[in-house]
Design an enzyme around this catalytic site. Sequence first.
Site, mmCIF file in Angstrom:
data_model
loop_
_atom_site.group_PDB
_atom_site.id
_atom_site.type_symbol
_atom_site.label_atom_id
_atom_site.label_comp_id
_atom_site.label_asym_id
_atom_site.label_seq_id
_atom_site.Cartn_x
_atom_site.Cartn_y
_atom_site.Cartn_z
ATOM 1 N N LYS A 10 0.485 -1.073 0.245
ATOM 2 C CA LYS A 10 0.411 -0.087 -0.094
ATOM 3 C C LYS A 10 0.752 1.175 0.023
ATOM 4 C CE LYS A 10 -4.080 -1.852 2.220
ATOM 5 N NZ LYS A 10 -4.948 -1.798 3.123
ATOM 6 N N TYR A 50 -12.602 -1.841 -4.329
ATOM 7 C CA TYR A 50 -13.225 -2.462 -2.606
ATOM 8 C C TYR A 50 -14.257 -2.076 -2.510
ATOM 9 C CZ TYR A 50 -8.510 -2.382 -1.316
ATOM 10 O OH TYR A 50 -6.922 -2.652 -0.489
ATOM 11 N N ARG A 86 -1.808 -14.509 4.280
ATOM 12 C CA ARG A 86 -2.340 -13.933 5.303
ATOM 13 C C ARG A 86 -1.303 -13.988 6.629
ATOM 14 N NH1 ARG A 86 -6.232 -11.148 3.840
ATOM 15 N NH2 ARG A 86 -7.956 -11.208 6.061
ATOM 16 N N ARG A 103 2.679 -6.580 8.769
ATOM 17 C CA ARG A 103 1.720 -5.107 9.440
ATOM 18 C C ARG A 103 2.313 -4.907 10.378
ATOM 19 N NH1 ARG A 103 -4.089 -7.581 7.125
ATOM 20 N NH2 ARG A 103 -4.087 -6.495 5.254
ATOM 21 N N ASN A 113 -1.757 -0.053 6.844
ATOM 22 C CA ASN A 113 -1.868 -1.320 7.275
ATOM 23 C C ASN A 113 -0.262 -1.679 6.635
ATOM 24 O OD1 ASN A 113 -2.960 -2.481 6.075
ATOM 25 N ND2 ASN A 113 -4.158 -3.690 7.320
ATOM 26 N N HIS A 116 -1.868 -5.847 1.605
ATOM 27 C CA HIS A 116 -3.337 -6.444 1.625
ATOM 28 C C HIS A 116 -2.822 -7.546 0.880
ATOM 29 C CE1 HIS A 116 -7.237 -7.093 -0.263
ATOM 30 N NE2 HIS A 116 -6.959 -7.134 -1.412
ATOM 31 N N GLU A 127 -9.883 -10.609 -7.884
ATOM 32 C CA GLU A 127 -8.328 -9.670 -7.493
ATOM 33 C C GLU A 127 -7.476 -9.249 -8.551
ATOM 34 O OE1 GLU A 127 -9.577 -8.715 -2.434
ATOM 35 O OE2 GLU A 127 -7.786 -9.668 -3.012
#
Length: 141
Positions: A10, A50, A86, A103, A113, A116, A127
């Site tokens: 990000k 999103y 994840r 993160r 954070n 993604h 995605e």
Amino acid sequence: MVERTLAIIKPDAVKKQVVGDVIQRYETAGLHPIAMKMMSLSKPIAEGFYAVHSERPFFHELTAFMSSGPSVVIVLEGENAIQANRDLMGATDPQKAEPGTIRAVHGASIEANAVHGSDSPETARFEIGYFFPGMDLQSGC
């Protein structure tokens, strides 16, 4: 099972110049980048990506943040790539993320954070197609 997942480094992490560290963490965990590009998301692109959150109270802040600067969009491939990514990312709130996760190390807030990641095979397909439409992605494994 070898899977593919989408990861986004990000704008906050790009601004902090930690892109190399994040990519190294992916590779060390056995997640191979098979497609990657740096791009600045326009507000409409962020809103489309999103859209599933469009009714949520944080939608406008999230899409404004995601369009605030360049991001690095990556297709990762590896064993159980979705869950592996994840786990590597950590909890959405960096304050609650396990020590050593991306993160926990690079995130500042729930919004800023650092990264993604897709949360399911269906989400990953959407995605990846959203950012890499029609591309013939070659396996990196």
